[in-house]
Scaffold this active site. Structure first.
Site, PDB file in Angstrom:
ATOM      1  N   CYS A   1      15.447   6.704 -12.358  1.00 19.31           N
ATOM      2  CA  CYS A   1      15.337   6.380 -10.918  1.00 19.31           C
ATOM      3  C   CYS A   1      16.683   6.537 -10.226  1.00 19.31           C
ATOM      4  CB  CYS A   1      14.842   4.952 -10.722  1.00 19.31           C
ATOM      5  SG  CYS A   1      13.229   4.685 -11.433  1.00 19.31           S
TER       6      CYS A   1
ATOM      7  N   ARG B   1       6.083   7.762 -10.453  1.00 18.46           N
ATOM      8  CA  ARG B   1       6.890   8.552  -9.510  1.00 18.46           C
ATOM      9  C   ARG B   1       5.969   9.366  -8.605  1.00 18.46           C
ATOM     10  NH1 ARG B   1      11.698   7.631 -11.709  1.00 18.46           N
ATOM     11  NH2 ARG B   1      11.649   7.228 -13.941  1.00 18.46           N
TER      12      ARG B   1
END
Lengths: 73, 220
Positions: free
Chosen positions: B53, B130
């Site tokens: 991330c 995601r």
């Protein structure tokens, strides 16, 4: 909050928004143009300023309330 | 023994209006409708202070100016708190030298995540995967990309996707595989026999009546 601080006073971007209204801006697009803030932040900020009593809105047009006038003096 | 009730997973549909929301972010309370008139990339990530991330957020920050030139804003999301987001933003700036200037939703109650089908229980029961949603200026969902927790997204593809969608809207054309700005575009296939016969005489670069390409004028 971007336009109103936890103590209830306008932040620097809140003040910029209020000043742009005093300078003749009335729509979010005009405020964004005068302040250089992105449109999404202006819309969110105007909502906060309205909820805090600094701004009045009639059919998508914004203006300073009495509190708003006082805040920028 | 009664069956365990699984939560209903809802997914948005391409072309539909994106579900509106009001959410707490690192830049105050935002609504999806605040983005009307601009393109928006709404994207989720599993958690703050995690390695993939962090690389993605730095990569998003790197393309943010390029996106703004395309009238496109960025809005991140995870199920972390605003305080966690702020601590992570400050850490990324201090340790990695990258400033994250776009807002990030703190979706602690998963309200937005559920509206957009961002939680995939086979990946994680609590974290968002995601997801990337491209939402147009009329708030319609124009593209969706779902990546698993293990795989970071490709920013060049996200920019390419925005370019392709905006080119399609502006010129009423489609874009072929691996298209990038400046490449020939696909002329929409003819809808009738008459149009199909006429197509070959219209001056396009045609392999056959159903596959015709053309170059757009520069800057289009």
């Amino acid at each position: 909050m971007p336009c109103v601080a936890p103590d209830g006073k306008p932040t620097s971007s809140g003040m910029a928004t209020l000043k742009s209204l005093k300078d003749g801006a009335s729509t979010p697009e005009e405020v964004a143009g005068k302040t250089g803030q992105p449109l999404f932040r202006v819309r969110s900020g105007l909502r906060e300023l309205k909820n805090a009593g600094f701004v009045e809105e009639i059919e998508g047009k914004y203006s300073l309330s009495k509190n708003g006038e006082t805040a920028i003096q | 023994m009664s069956e365990v009730q699984k939560p209903e997973i809802r997914f948005p549909i391409l072309g539909q209006k994106a579900p509106d929301f009001e959410a707490l972010t690192t830049q105050g309370t935002l609504r999806l409708s605040d983005y009307k008139g601009t393109w928006l990339i709404l994207f989720s990530h599993p958690a703050d202070f995690t390695p993939v991330c962090t690389t993605e957020f730095m990569a998003f920050a790197k393309i943010y100016d390029d996106l703004k030139k395309r009238n496109t804003e960025l809005l991140g999301l995870s199920v972390d708190s605003v305080s966690s987001h702020i601590a992570w933003i400050k850490n990324v700036e201090e340790k990695m030298g990258v400033k994250l200037t776009f807002p990030i939703i703190a979706d602690l109650n998963k309200e937005v995540a559920h509206k957009f089908g961002m939680i995939h229980p086979e990946q994680s029961k609590t974290e968002t995967v995601r997801c990337t949603f491209v939402i147009d200026p009329e708030s319609k969902i124009r593209a969706m990309i779902y990546y698993p927790l293990t795989t970071g997204r490709n920013m060049n593809e996200i920019l390419r996707l925005i370019d392709a969608l905006q080119t399609t809207d502006k010129n009423k054309v489609a874009t072929p595989a691996n298209w990038k700005p400046g490449d020939p575009v696909v002329v929409p296939p003819p809808a009738t026999i008459e149009q199909a016969e006429a197509r070959l005489k219209e001056g396009y670069d045609c392999k056959d009546w159903y596959l015709c390409m053309k170059k757009l004028p520069e800057g289009q």
